[in-house]
Design a protein around this motif. Structure first.
Motif, short mmCIF file in Angstrom:
data_model
loop_
_atom_site.label_atom_id
_atom_site.label_comp_id
_atom_site.label_asym_id
_atom_site.label_seq_id
_atom_site.Cartn_x
_atom_site.Cartn_y
_atom_site.Cartn_z
N LEU A 16 -40.24 -66.82 15.18
CA LEU A 16 -39.54 -66.10 16.24
C LEU A 16 -40.32 -64.82 16.51
CD1 LEU A 16 -37.13 -65.54 18.13
CD2 LEU A 16 -35.91 -64.61 16.15
N PHE A 17 -40.85 -64.68 17.72
CA PHE A 17 -41.70 -63.55 18.11
C PHE A 17 -40.90 -62.71 19.09
CE2 PHE A 17 -46.38 -62.43 18.67
CZ PHE A 17 -46.13 -61.23 19.32
N LYS A 55 -30.90 -62.26 13.65
CA LYS A 55 -30.66 -62.68 12.27
C LYS A 55 -30.00 -64.06 12.23
CE LYS A 55 -28.47 -60.95 8.01
NZ LYS A 55 -27.50 -62.02 7.72
N ALA A 56 -29.00 -64.26 13.08
CA ALA A 56 -28.31 -65.55 13.11
C ALA A 56 -29.26 -66.67 13.50
CB ALA A 56 -27.14 -65.48 14.09
N PHE A 68 -32.18 -71.50 12.07
CA PHE A 68 -33.34 -72.38 12.26
C PHE A 68 -34.46 -72.14 11.24
CE2 PHE A 68 -31.60 -72.27 16.70
CZ PHE A 68 -31.26 -73.62 16.77
N SER A 69 -34.19 -71.32 10.22
CA SER A 69 -35.17 -71.05 9.15
C SER A 69 -36.52 -70.61 9.71
CB SER A 69 -35.34 -72.29 8.27
OG SER A 69 -34.15 -72.60 7.61
N LEU A 91 -30.50 -66.67 22.43
CA LEU A 91 -30.56 -66.99 21.01
C LEU A 91 -29.19 -67.45 20.51
CD1 LEU A 91 -32.81 -64.16 19.49
CD2 LEU A 91 -33.48 -66.45 20.26
N GLN A 92 -28.16 -66.77 20.97
CA GLN A 92 -26.80 -67.12 20.57
C GLN A 92 -26.44 -68.54 21.00
OE1 GLN A 92 -23.68 -64.59 22.28
NE2 GLN A 92 -22.90 -64.26 20.22
N ARG A 93 -26.81 -68.90 22.24
CA ARG A 93 -26.50 -70.24 22.75
C ARG A 93 -27.30 -71.31 22.02
NH1 ARG A 93 -22.89 -72.38 23.99
NH2 ARG A 93 -23.73 -73.82 25.57
#
Length: 326
Positions: free
Chosen positions: A84-85, A98-99, A104-105, A195-197
């Protein structure tokens, strides 16, 4: 010309309008605006009857396209070495970052101007990328097979990220898509909301060897850095002890203003921000001399907060006279 708006005031009467247009352009386009005011206009008198439009200013964000979100999910599922960039577009969205990272590790890296959005000691955070960077972040970027690129237009991306990696780009400005890397899926909309979706729509990726290896890499790198915190060769002061002391005495909401040069790299690597503190430097154009006036401006803007400035000898010498005026 690096500005998004550049005008010369031709008459005294037009000055308020030109200045207001410059302010609106700066907000709308998130860039520098320049207004040139001829010196003779400073002595002209004009009627105080200008009607400002400031109270009419509104903002809105594009609505997310669920189709594009769905296109991203197979790439995430298939990836073996995703990262994640993030950039400044995710400021204030650490909870969503963070979530997403944990669902998605994915290890996290950022453009340098986004330092401070993620706490430096969060276990999935590898640091900043490119030249002003951390070793673990650059190593992960070079090895990644998927990049989720959110809220950034970092110009050196193509020199840092694996050119063969799949690329998911999320931004509120469609003109940014594909500027820094080939894009496989483009998602127009707010980064935090996207990101939340994606977390809500996508199956979780269990923690794997890729994430574990990056966590261990950054942990070992921090340990190596801190091995110099009390190092004394007897021939000069290393940067690490200075930053160790600053980290110790910094308040929870401290502001850090960093000049340009080696001091930028040292600050990116050794300042340990907690997510509530703020970091600023001169990005892209790397303007030396930023530290002293930036620090003065920060203290004037936030008189109740603790402000640190970091400058090398060159940057400090450029604007040391500003100290006298204060």
């Amino acid at each position: 010309d690096v500005s998004v708006y550049n005008r010369t005031v031709m008459t005294a009467e037009s000055l308020p309008h030109v200045v207001e247009e410059a302010i609106k352009a700066a907000y709308q386009l998130s860039g520098v605006t320049v207004v040139t005011i001829p010196v003779d206009l400073g002595f002209a008198e004009i009627a105080d009857n200008y009607q400002t439009t400031a109270e009419m200013r509104q903002t809105s964000l594009p609505q997310l396209d669920e189709t594009q979100l769905q296109k991203a999910l197979p790439l995430i599922k298939a990836a073996q070495r995703p990262i994640l960039f993030i950039g400044q577009g995710l400021r204030g969205h650490f909870a969503e970052i963070k979530a997403f990272s944990e669902h998605f590790s994915m290890p996290i890296i950022n453009a340098v101007l986004a330092k401070g959005i993620v706490p430096d000691r969060y276990e999935n955070y590898l640091g900043s990328s490119a030249r002003v960077a951390t070793k673990p972040a650059n190593e992960a970027a070079a090895s990644a097979d998927l990049v989720v690129y959110v809220g950034t237009d970092m110009p050196f991306t193509q020199n840092v990220v694996n050119p063969e990696a799949k690329f998911i780009q999320i931004d509120i400005d469609a003109s940014k898509f594909g500027r820094r890397h080939k894009v496989d899926v483009a998602i127009l909309g707010d980064g935090g909301e996207a990101l939340q979706r994606l977390v809500a729509l996508g199956e979780p990726r269990p923690k794997d060897d890729w994430l574990t290896a990056n966590q261990e890499n950054v942990k070992n790198w921090h340990a190596w850095r801190h091995s110099f915190d009390t190092f004394d060769e007897g021939i000069g002061l290393r940067p690490e002890p200075v930053y160790a002391e600053v980290n110790r005495i910094a308040k929870e909401d401290a502001l850090f203003v960093v000049d340009v040069g080696n001091v930028t790299t040292h600050s990116v690597r050794h300042l340990e921000l907690n997510g509530q503190q703020a970091f600023t430097t001169s990005g892209w154009f790397a303007t030396m001399g930023y530290g002293v006036p930036g620090g003065i401006a920060a203290q004037l803007s936030f008189p109740q907060k603790q402000v640190f400035t970091f400058s090398g000898d060159g940057g400090y010498a450029m604007n040391l006279s500003d100290i006298i005026t204060q």
